[in-house]
Design an enzyme around this catalytic site. Structure first.
Site, PDB file in Angstrom:
ATOM      1  N   CYS A 380       0.842  -1.204   0.000  1.00  0.00           N
ATOM      2  CA  CYS A 380       0.000   0.000   0.000  1.00  0.00           C
ATOM      3  C   CYS A 380       0.875   1.251   0.000  1.00  0.00           C
ATOM      4  O   CYS A 380       1.445   1.597  -1.015  1.00  0.00           O
ATOM      5  CB  CYS A 380      -0.992  -0.075   1.167  1.00  0.00           C
ATOM      6  SG  CYS A 380      -2.463   0.920   0.837  1.00  0.00           S
ATOM      7  N   HIS A 514      -3.663  -5.059   0.649  1.00  0.00           N
ATOM      8  CA  HIS A 514      -3.062  -5.589   1.883  1.00  0.00           C
ATOM      9  C   HIS A 514      -3.118  -7.117   1.900  1.00  0.00           C
ATOM     10  O   HIS A 514      -4.033  -7.702   2.482  1.00  0.00           O
ATOM     11  CB  HIS A 514      -3.792  -5.025   3.106  1.00  0.00           C
ATOM     12  CG  HIS A 514      -3.523  -3.578   3.335  1.00  0.00           C
ATOM     13  ND1 HIS A 514      -2.448  -3.133   4.062  1.00  0.00           N
ATOM     14  CD2 HIS A 514      -4.173  -2.475   2.906  1.00  0.00           C
ATOM     15  CE1 HIS A 514      -2.442  -1.812   4.072  1.00  0.00           C
ATOM     16  NE2 HIS A 514      -3.484  -1.387   3.380  1.00  0.00           N
ATOM     17  N   GLU A 516      -1.450  -9.136   3.601  1.00  0.00           N
ATOM     18  CA  GLU A 516      -1.262  -9.710   4.944  1.00  0.00           C
ATOM     19  C   GLU A 516      -2.596 -10.061   5.600  1.00  0.00           C
ATOM     20  O   GLU A 516      -2.660 -10.930   6.469  1.00  0.00           O
ATOM     21  CB  GLU A 516      -0.462  -8.749   5.838  1.00  0.00           C
ATOM     22  CG  GLU A 516      -1.160  -7.477   6.300  1.00  0.00           C
ATOM     23  CD  GLU A 516      -1.104  -6.316   5.306  1.00  0.00           C
ATOM     24  OE1 GLU A 516      -0.887  -6.566   4.106  1.00  0.00           O
ATOM     25  OE2 GLU A 516      -1.283  -5.153   5.745  1.00  0.00           O
TER      26      GLU A 516
HETATM   27  N1  GLN Z   1      -1.984   6.704   2.937  1.00  0.00           N
HETATM   28  C1  GLN Z   1      -2.111   5.950   1.742  1.00  0.00           C
HETATM   29  C2  GLN Z   1      -3.477   6.114   1.100  1.00  0.00           C
HETATM   30  O1  GLN Z   1      -4.405   6.538   1.719  1.00  0.00           O
HETATM   31  C3  GLN Z   1      -1.801   4.479   1.960  1.00  0.00           C
HETATM   32  C4  GLN Z   1      -2.795   3.783   2.837  1.00  0.00           C
HETATM   33  C5  GLN Z   1      -2.297   2.469   3.353  1.00  0.00           C
HETATM   34  O2  GLN Z   1      -1.110   2.189   3.348  1.00  0.00           O
HETATM   35  N2  GLN Z   1      -3.191   1.642   3.840  1.00  0.00           N
HETATM   36  O3  GLN Z   1      -3.620   5.812  -0.069  1.00  0.00           O
END
Ligand code: GLN
Length: 542
Positions: A380, A514, A516
């Site tokens: 992410c 994600h 994980e």
């Molecule tokens: N801050 C980033 C976004 O909002 C990444 C979010 C995250 O890593 N879950 O896109």
């Protein structure tokens, strides 16, 4: 019809109620029962989505896009059943429902009160949708005696009378502290905690007692006597080396037998714990080890990265190695050369994150991994930072940045304003509410035929869970690909970059989702298994 197990906690928080619930769920499942686990959180937030990880630890995201308590991650990992938005409820959500009904006039002029309206709403939630389960385990967040928990305790007390006789069992998790100066284990905190529970009308059937040393028989008897719980139902919960040993340890102490006895169930099959024994054996007998640097912002609070830590453990299980995690505050790399920190690790992982603080350090970590051929896994935010690094240093876009940190001359990562959810178009603006408005939950992604990531998954179409507001700006695709950063995965319409990779690098992958969250001990996530495999190769070089 489902039977209900209510799990409460006392004495102190952080005793591992979520893990205890998950482990009991796994034990019942190992006896062939169908189980569901749910969590009641007494705080006033509607969900933990807007809470800082320092406050609440990781925010676990379900397939259906709910931002939930991290205990739901334990539930999923231990039972394999995907959680959904109906598995976690907070006071905030309960009140949101009640206030909407009140405004509609549903209460027909009545006064709206904690009892019965709030407690009814909680009970409706607890009882809803359980047709397909033999046991529903309901964990109450916080500890007995918390003011905000009272309506929840009251609701589960009422359920004890409203459910058919014998269909509700109460388990109370407490702590027996060892007082070094006296050389004694103390039962008094548990006695007080049970007294508190009984004062609101709940008599626990089973006590699960956390303790760092063996509980002598006479102390167990004392707990039984003063807490009005059968002696066999005072179950010690000792510390174990790995969380995957907890089901076996609880079974050894008789927890599942006692639960079934409390329901009056006799002659149930013994649990088949073979797979738990296999996992525990693997965790305890690795054939080697690797070190992964996790470069993040909340590194002092391991709960903020719960699923990530577990997914790395699973990657280790898949490769028969122990994974050591080196936690590094990314801000360090804004002042110091990363070499001494990173040159000897076998893999670098930049996890999800929010906000500008520490972002340049994460960009530096991605750059170090890229230029030193060290396996890199960007999740992410970790993918977004790797893309900014590649834009600046591979594609020569010097002022590349993310608009998350303010207006950017070259917005290589920008605010997502529109995307498809199924057939519906979701729209956002920079002044949208923060709660529940990210791109949340399971979305499909498609991989290019000859990409590394397609090979790792063994598939070109996948579904993974998302939680982000910003995205890599697809209009930079050509320039970045020409410079060597391949957009290997995108949303099915090709508009949202989902994964990037660098050809010719031993292992450099960024994913916008994600992974994980979906890794399980019995089904390690392919990306984590592959990343740890690459780290093993790297460990042979350094
Ligand atoms: N801050 C980033 C976004 O909002 C990444 C979010 C995250 O890593 N879950 O896109």
């Amino acid at each position: 019809m489902a039977r209900y197990i209510f799990i409460t906690g006392g004495v102190v928080s952080s005793l591992g109620k979520g893990l205890a619930s998950a482990a009991l769920g796994a034990l019942l499942q190992a006896r062939g029962y169908r189980v569901r686990l749910r969590k009641l959180d007494p705080y006033l937030n509607v969900d933990p989505g807007t809470m800082s990880p320092y406050q609440h630890g990781e925010c676990f995201v379900t397939d259906d896009g709910a931002e939930t308590d991290l205990d739901l991650g334990h539930y999923e990992r231990f039972t394999g059943r995907p959680a959904n938005k109906m598995d976690n409820i907070t006071t905030g959500k309960i009140y949101q429902t009640i206030l909407a009904k009140e405004r509609r006039g549903d209460y027909l002029g009545g006064t709206v009160q904690v009892i019965p309206h709030v407690t009814d709403e909680i009970k409706n939630f607890v009882l809803d949708g359980n047709e397909d389960y033999d046991f529903v385990l309901v964990e109450i967040g916080g500890t007995v005696g918390d003011i905000e928990g009272l309506p929840f305790f009251e609701a589960i007390r009422q359920l004890g009378n409203e459910l058919p006789r014998g269909d509700a069992v109460y388990i109370h998790l407490t702590l027996m502290p060892f007082i070094a100066t006296a050389g004694e284990l103390k039962t008094k905190p548990t006695q007080h905690s049970v007294k508190e529970l009984r004062s609101i009308g709940i008599q626990p059937d089973i006590l699960l007692v956390r303790c760092d040393r063996k509980i002598p028989e006479n102390e167990r008897r004392k707990l039984s006597l003063f807490c009005n719980v059968r002696e066999t139902a005072v179950i010690p919960a000792y510390d174990v080396a790995s969380i995957y040993e907890v089901p076996i340890a609880y079974h050894r102490e008789g927890l599942d037998d006692e639960v079934l006895a409390a329901f009056g169930i006799t002659g149930a099959p013994a649990p088949n714990l073979a797979r738990w024994e296999e996992i525990s054996h693997k965790v305890k007998n690795p054939e080697g080890e690797v070190t992964i640097a996790v470069v993040g912002k909340y590194t002092v609070l391991k709960d903020a990265y719960k699923s990530l830590i577990e997914a790395l453990v699973h990657g280790g299980i898949a490769n028969n190695v122990k994974v050591n995690i080196e936690w590094i505050e990314s801000e360090i790399f804004e002042k110091e050369d990363p070499s001494p920190w990173l040159e000897n690790v076998h893999g670098i992982l930049v996890p999800g994150g929010f906000g500008e603080r520490g972002s340049e350090g994460k960009i530096a970590a991605a750059g170090f991994a890229r230029t030193h051929n060290i396996p890199y896994f960007g999740i992410c935010f970790g993918m977004q930072m790797a893309v900014i690094e590649a834009a600046r240093n591979l594609a020569g876009i010097a002022s590349a940045n993310s608009t998350e940190f303010g207006p950017a001359e070259e917005p290589v990562v920008g605010l997502m304003t529109e995307w498809l959810k199924g057939n519906e178009l979701e729209r956002r603006a920079s002044d949208s509410d923060l709660g529940g408005t990210m791109r949340l939950g399971a979305y499909p992604a498609c991989f290019a035929a000859d990409s590394k990531i397609a090979e790792i998954y063994g598939s070109r179409e996948i579904s993974e869970r998302h939680r982000h507001r910003y995205e890599v700006n697809v209009s930079y695709r050509e320039r970045l690909e020409a410079a060597g950063l391949r957009f290997a995965g995108t949303s099915p319409d090709g508009l949202l970059p989902e994964t990037v990779e660098i050809e010719g690098h031993p292992w450099f992958i960024g994913v916008q989702y994600h992974p994980e969250l979906k890794s399980r001990p019995f089904e390690p996530h392919p990306l984590f298994a592959s990343f740890i495999g690459a780290a093993i190769d790297q460990s042979r070089l350094v």
